[in-house]
Design a protein around this motif. Structure first.
Motif, short mmCIF file in Angstrom:
data_model
loop_
_atom_site.label_atom_id
_atom_site.label_comp_id
_atom_site.label_asym_id
_atom_site.label_seq_id
_atom_site.Cartn_x
_atom_site.Cartn_y
_atom_site.Cartn_z
N TRP A 43 35.00 40.97 31.20
CA TRP A 43 36.02 39.97 31.52
C TRP A 43 36.90 39.71 30.31
O TRP A 43 36.43 39.68 29.17
CB TRP A 43 35.33 38.67 31.94
CG TRP A 43 36.29 37.54 32.27
CD1 TRP A 43 36.65 36.50 31.46
CD2 TRP A 43 37.00 37.37 33.48
NE1 TRP A 43 37.54 35.69 32.11
CE2 TRP A 43 37.78 36.19 33.36
CE3 TRP A 43 37.08 38.09 34.67
CZ2 TRP A 43 38.59 35.72 34.36
CZ3 TRP A 43 37.90 37.62 35.68
CH2 TRP A 43 38.64 36.45 35.53
N ARG A 44 38.21 39.54 30.57
CA ARG A 44 39.14 39.20 29.51
C ARG A 44 40.11 38.14 30.02
O ARG A 44 40.78 38.33 31.05
CB ARG A 44 39.91 40.44 29.05
CG ARG A 44 40.84 40.16 27.85
CD ARG A 44 41.26 41.47 27.19
NE ARG A 44 42.02 42.32 28.11
CZ ARG A 44 42.13 43.64 27.97
NH1 ARG A 44 41.49 44.26 26.98
NH2 ARG A 44 42.84 44.35 28.83
N SER A 45 40.15 37.03 29.31
CA SER A 45 41.10 35.96 29.64
C SER A 45 41.38 35.15 28.38
O SER A 45 40.96 35.54 27.28
CB SER A 45 40.55 35.06 30.76
OG SER A 45 39.39 34.37 30.32
N LYS A 46 42.05 34.06 28.48
CA LYS A 46 42.43 33.25 27.32
C LYS A 46 41.21 32.77 26.56
O LYS A 46 41.22 32.66 25.33
CB LYS A 46 43.29 32.07 27.77
CG LYS A 46 43.84 31.23 26.62
CD LYS A 46 44.75 30.14 27.16
CE LYS A 46 45.29 29.29 26.01
NZ LYS A 46 46.18 28.20 26.51
N THR A 58 38.95 30.87 37.47
CA THR A 58 39.86 31.14 36.36
C THR A 58 40.43 32.54 36.49
O THR A 58 39.71 33.49 36.85
CB THR A 58 39.12 31.01 35.02
OG1 THR A 58 38.54 29.70 34.92
CG2 THR A 58 40.07 31.22 33.85
N LEU A 59 41.70 32.69 36.22
CA LEU A 59 42.37 33.99 36.31
C LEU A 59 42.12 34.81 35.05
O LEU A 59 42.10 34.30 33.93
CB LEU A 59 43.88 33.77 36.49
CG LEU A 59 44.74 35.03 36.60
CD1 LEU A 59 44.42 35.79 37.88
CD2 LEU A 59 46.22 34.64 36.55
N GLY A 60 41.91 36.12 35.24
CA GLY A 60 41.73 37.00 34.10
C GLY A 60 41.73 38.46 34.52
O GLY A 60 42.01 38.79 35.68
N GLU A 61 41.42 39.33 33.57
CA GLU A 61 41.35 40.76 33.84
C GLU A 61 39.89 41.20 33.92
O GLU A 61 39.05 40.75 33.14
CB GLU A 61 42.07 41.55 32.75
CG GLU A 61 43.58 41.56 32.88
CD GLU A 61 44.22 42.55 31.94
OE1 GLU A 61 45.09 43.34 32.41
OE2 GLU A 61 43.86 42.54 30.75
N ARG A 73 42.93 42.69 38.32
CA ARG A 73 43.24 41.33 37.88
C ARG A 73 42.74 40.40 38.97
O ARG A 73 43.09 40.55 40.14
CB ARG A 73 44.75 41.17 37.67
CG ARG A 73 45.16 39.83 37.03
CD ARG A 73 46.61 39.90 36.59
NE ARG A 73 47.08 38.63 36.06
CZ ARG A 73 46.86 38.21 34.82
NH1 ARG A 73 46.14 38.96 34.00
NH2 ARG A 73 47.34 37.05 34.39
#
Length: 455
Positions: A43-46, A58-61, A73
């Protein structure tokens, strides 16, 4: 529950697709101690995954593992233990559905350390971790398999714990009587006031009455969970296929004026007064003209033998003598129907008093037919979802408990307390198996094998 089953529930983190194939959104579900660590690795996000606010999407890649290349995504959410469905740390990853994308996400999750879940394993962990009892676990499968509004509502009520509460009350009441008897045995030499045998007998008989009341709901449970087989049978060209289409509200069976059009059984699902019904259209019964028609008629007889209700349909424009039902089915639950009442009749009105009169073309008589089906199934009008309806497994264990309680009555009258206690322990064990206080691993395997993967 057994120590072996309990101790094995936390060893591995499991993962599976929790949504049906082909939908616009696919959900991967993880449960176990390493859920957040695995999710963090793909997972990758802010913010790092383990710092995301719990129970909030939560939105992420979503990344491949171990390459770290973007796959999709989407959204993710974490459910820290114990406030989760299974009682363990859980994660859900929401990606695009359609097959390939969600499959790649699952493969990435498995490569990062998760094990593919077995059917029903999430719900099984919820049971083993004390989040739900066994009746509630079974209700999850009932809701997934529900084929009518009544069945869905019944499953919902069981999931809320209504059946489990009744079973727990029975368990506690039997346990209280057993504790009284065991105290009497342990402290028989001391000057202690115990309940009289008459009081104990009255309490046991009251529990037996409560069990009998639960047993009476078995028919409702079987019908709503599994539906009934309703077979449309009769001579050729009496309108069986037309009547099936009328009940379904659409053209499902081929209808022609040529006798013998239906050569094989045709099955379709429907609802009649909230009852799940498997409608089975059959080949017309007559002297077969060829081997194919003979095979179809053989299947008609087989379907009639297996039916919960037979609709024996005749044509009001033809002689009744040539449309008699085969005598071997006289003892089956049968509703006799005269169809095509929109056409001129050959049958006198006095000869058809016990027949339901219908027209598949105009719809006349269909409400009366539905009323008759409802009465044949329930033996009384039945418009509301039952509060509780036991399943066959529950009914069998309730029977065991009732028999053990009945066996305890005579020892109580004779004040043979050791024997009474033995029977009460047997009743307690049977009741405990219903909601899971006493259950063997093979029973759990049987129950959870009903589930789909991801539940």
């Amino acid at each position: 529950m057994t120590d072996q089953a309990s101790s094995s529930s936390h060893h591995e983190t499991i993962a599976a697709v929790a949504t049906a194939a082909g939908g616009p959104i696919g959900v991967i579900r993880l449960s176990g101690a390493d859920s957040e660590e695995i999710a963090t690795s793909i997972w990758r996000s802010k913010f790092p995954f383990n710092q995301l606010p719990p129970r909030r999407l939560t939105l992420g890649e979503i990344l491949s593992y171990p390459e770290g290349e973007p796959i999709d995504r989407g959204m993710a959410v974490r459910f820290p233990a114990p406030a989760s469905y299974t009682g363990e740390d859980m994660v859900e990853i929401h990606g695009h559905g359609g097959g390939m994308a969600i499959r790649r996400i699952l493969l990435s999750v498995l490569a990062a350390g998760a094990r593919h879940a077995e059917p029903g394993e999430f719900t099984r962990r919820a049971f083993l971790n004390g989040k739900i009892d066994l009746t509630q676990a079974e209700a999850v499968a009932d809701m997934i398999e529900a084929q009518s509004e009544m069945a869905l509502q019944l499953g919902k009520r069981q999931l809320e714990g209504r059946l489990g509460t009744r079973i727990s009350e029975l368990y506690d009441e039997i346990q209280s009587i057993l504790a009284e008897i065991e105290s009497r045995l342990d402290f028989s030499e001391q000057d202690i006031s115990f309940a009289t045998p008459e009081k104990l007998i009255n309490e046991v008989e009251l529990i037996i009455k409560k069990i009998n009341a639960l047993q009476e709901t078995r028919l409702e449970g079987e019908v709503l969970r599994h539906g009934i087989r309703l077979v449309l049978a009769g001579p050729p060209n009496v309108g069986k296929s037309s009547l099936m289409n009328a009940i379904l509200g659409r053209d499902r069976a081929i209808v022609t004026k040529i006798p013998g059009t239906t050569r094989d059984t045709l099955e379709e699902f429907a609802h009649v007064r909230g009852i799940p019904v498997r409608l089975i259209d059959t080949a017309g019964i007559r002297e077969a003209r060829d081997s194919v028609e003979h095979a179809g008629i053989e299947r008609t007889f087989s379907s009639m033998q297996e039916a919960q209700v037979i609709l024996w349909i005749i044509d009001g424009g033809r002689s009744m003598e040539e449309q008699k039902m085969p005598p071997e089915f006289a003892r089956h639950p049968v509703l006799k129907i005269i169809n095509k009442i929109d056409q001129p009749r050959a049958v006198s009105a006095s000869a058809i008093d016990d027949y339901i009169k219908t027209s598949a073309v105009t719809g006349e008589g269909l409400p009366q037919l539905y009323d008759a089906i409802e009465k044949k199934v329930w033996h009384t009008p039945h418009q509301e979802t039952p509060e509780i309806a036991v399943a066959p497994r529950h009914a069998a264990l309730l029977t065991e408990a009732r028999n053990a309680l009945q066996e305890s009555l005579q020892p109580l009258r004779e004040e043979w307390m050791e024997l009474a206690a033995l029977n009460l322990r047997g009743a307690l064990e049977s009741i405990g198996k219903i909601h899971g206080r006493c259950v063997e691993p093979d029973i759990l395997e049987t129950i959870f094998s009903r589930f789909c993967i991801g539940k």
